[in-house]
Motif scaffolding. Structure first.
Motif, mmCIF file in Angstrom:
data_model
loop_
_atom_site.group_PDB
_atom_site.id
_atom_site.type_symbol
_atom_site.label_atom_id
_atom_site.label_comp_id
_atom_site.label_asym_id
_atom_site.label_seq_id
_atom_site.Cartn_x
_atom_site.Cartn_y
_atom_site.Cartn_z
ATOM 1 N N ALA A 85 11.686 80.287 -29.794
ATOM 2 C CA ALA A 85 12.634 80.708 -30.831
ATOM 3 C C ALA A 85 12.928 82.198 -30.751
ATOM 4 O O ALA A 85 14.025 82.639 -31.093
ATOM 5 N N SER A 86 11.967 82.984 -30.279
ATOM 6 C CA SER A 86 12.147 84.439 -30.247
ATOM 7 C C SER A 86 13.225 84.876 -29.264
ATOM 8 O O SER A 86 13.799 85.962 -29.404
ATOM 9 N N VAL A 87 13.505 84.051 -28.259
ATOM 10 C CA VAL A 87 14.521 84.408 -27.256
ATOM 11 C C VAL A 87 15.767 83.545 -27.380
ATOM 12 O O VAL A 87 16.665 83.614 -26.543
ATOM 13 N N ALA A 146 12.059 81.431 -40.680
ATOM 14 C CA ALA A 146 12.172 82.665 -39.897
ATOM 15 C C ALA A 146 12.895 82.422 -38.583
ATOM 16 O O ALA A 146 13.673 83.262 -38.114
ATOM 17 N N ALA A 147 12.661 81.271 -37.982
ATOM 18 C CA ALA A 147 13.323 80.935 -36.717
ATOM 19 C C ALA A 147 14.815 80.698 -36.920
ATOM 20 O O ALA A 147 15.618 80.903 -36.008
ATOM 21 N N GLN A 148 15.177 80.277 -38.125
ATOM 22 C CA GLN A 148 16.577 79.989 -38.438
ATOM 23 C C GLN A 148 17.372 81.271 -38.679
ATOM 24 O O GLN A 148 18.589 81.300 -38.468
ATOM 25 N N ALA A 149 16.699 82.324 -39.118
ATOM 26 C CA ALA A 149 17.392 83.552 -39.488
ATOM 27 C C ALA A 149 17.990 84.249 -38.268
ATOM 28 O O ALA A 149 17.451 84.184 -37.164
ATOM 29 N N LEU A 154 11.617 88.195 -39.042
ATOM 30 C CA LEU A 154 10.286 87.870 -39.556
ATOM 31 C C LEU A 154 9.554 86.833 -38.701
ATOM 32 O O LEU A 154 8.510 86.326 -39.106
ATOM 33 N N LEU A 155 10.088 86.536 -37.515
ATOM 34 C CA LEU A 155 9.520 85.455 -36.714
ATOM 35 C C LEU A 155 8.092 85.765 -36.259
ATOM 36 O O LEU A 155 7.192 84.940 -36.398
ATOM 37 N N ALA A 156 7.873 86.960 -35.720
ATOM 38 C CA ALA A 156 6.535 87.309 -35.225
ATOM 39 C C ALA A 156 5.517 87.292 -36.354
ATOM 40 O O ALA A 156 4.399 86.787 -36.202
ATOM 41 N N GLN A 157 5.906 87.841 -37.497
ATOM 42 C CA GLN A 157 5.010 87.870 -38.657
ATOM 43 C C GLN A 157 4.698 86.457 -39.141
ATOM 44 O O GLN A 157 3.546 86.129 -39.444
ATOM 45 N N SER A 158 5.719 85.606 -39.199
ATOM 46 C CA SER A 158 5.533 84.232 -39.660
ATOM 47 C C SER A 158 4.686 83.424 -38.694
ATOM 48 O O SER A 158 3.855 82.606 -39.103
#
Length: 346
Positions: A85-87, A146-149, A154-158
């Motif tokens: 999801a991060s990329v 977070a992945a949807q945003a 906030l993905l790494a934190q979540s």
């Protein structure tokens, strides 16, 4: 399998463990996990009826290997989902769906494993299972959001929070006595902190403390403690010490070899130990309330009110532990006498 029975269920209205209706849950890739929790969560919240030795055996309902297995599975799928999801951008969301489905499958299997433990769980273990399952569900829901945003701020934190919650699965108490003992030890730690602060206050006043000749910034104040106030602090510390000793004995009774068998002491039955854990937590909270108004200047009215609450819960603890010698109640009476004297002098 449990996870197959719960896959594909539709979301429904009603209260959510996240603090409100789950209307927004269906908008992200891990929404199915949130719907599973919506369906299964009430099972974790039911009041435990497994309070007898027969209904709540000391043996592990689920092996630690099984807990580690589902935790590892969850950790792998969450890590994979987060990394992908991060990329990913909005166009890649379709490609994330199979990975999200793996997370949901692992999450549902994990709930199934925890529910297996819940069937043999007494109140303390049931409470522990609810907290772990609820926190994990909330973390997975937050990860999906977070992945949807856009740009995933906030993905790494979540993801980190979700992995932290997954670690708690492996740390679960394996059976009822272990969970009770954990709860008792938490109360003991709280009581020891309170006792340490009381002794520091007394030591600082007597000139034995390391900061007694310092710059006057002690949290206990600069003025010497009046004799009647000192008597209250000493009596409170003595009462706390008595409670500590009582809980330490109960903690030792939670060790399987000491708490099971045909000749177990009646005060060491599972039901009695569960009640001890409950009362111990209440006593620790009440002690904090009294200590807060007894140190740094005695507030007689507040201490008197807090002492009434402390007396009540210590009576509950004494009943749970069969305090035949009356040591707990005697300590409360000594404290009451000290407070009465201080009230007359104020």
């Amino acid at each position: 399998p449990f996870w197959l029975k719960t896959q594909g269920r539709n979301s429904h209205s009603g209260p959510s463990i996240f603090g409100g209706p789950m209307a927004a849950v269906s908008n992200h890739l891990l929404a199915a996990a949130s719907r599973v929790w919506q369906d299964v969560g009430p099972e974790f919240a039911k009041e435990s009826t497994a309070v007898s030795e027969a209904k709540a055996p000391n043996g592990d309902a689920v092996s630690t290997d099984e807990l580690k297995k589902v935790a590892t599975w969850m950790e792998h799928t969450v890590t994979k989902f987060s990394a992908s999801a991060s990329v990913a951008d909005a166009k890649d969301h379709e490609g994330l769906k199979p990975i999200a489905a793996e997370v949901v499958k692992a999450f549902t299997a994990t709930l199934g494993t925890l529910l297996s433990m819940r069937r043999c769980a007494g109140p303390s273990l049931s409470r522990e299972l609810l907290e772990v399952a609820r926190d994990l569900a909330a973390a997975i829901d937050a990860l999906g959001a977070a992945a949807q945003a856009e740009r995933h701020p906030l993905l790494a934190q979540s993801a980190g929070k979700a992995l932290e919650r997954i670690k708690q699965i492996e740390k679960l108490s394996p059976h009822n006595h272990a969970s009770i003992r954990r709860r008792i030890l938490q109360s003991l730690a709280q009581l020891r902190d309170a006792n340490r602060e009381l002794k520091e206050a007394l030591s600082a006043d007597s000139g034995d403390g390391a900061d007694s000749e310092g710059d006057g910034d002690s949290i206990f104040g600069d003025e010497a403690i009046a004799p009647e106030e000192r008597a209250v602090l000493e009596a409170l510390a003595a009462a706390v010490t008595e409670v500590e000793e009582t809980l330490m004995k109960a903690s030792k009774a939670c060790v399987p070899s000491a708490s099971v068998g045909d000749h177990a002491d009646p005060i060491d039955t599972l039901e009695a130990l569960e009640e001890t854990a409950v009362q111990g937590a209440l006593v620790a909270h009440a002690v904090d309330g009294v200590a807060a108004h007894a140190m740094g200047g005695l507030e007689v009215e507040e201490v008197t009110e807090g002492l009434g609450k402390l007396r009540s819960v210590i009576q509950g603890l004494a009943a749970a532990r069969g305090d035949s010698e009356g040591k707990l109640l005697s300590a409360v009476e000594t404290l009451q006498t000290a407070v009465d004297i201080a009230a007359k002098e104020s």
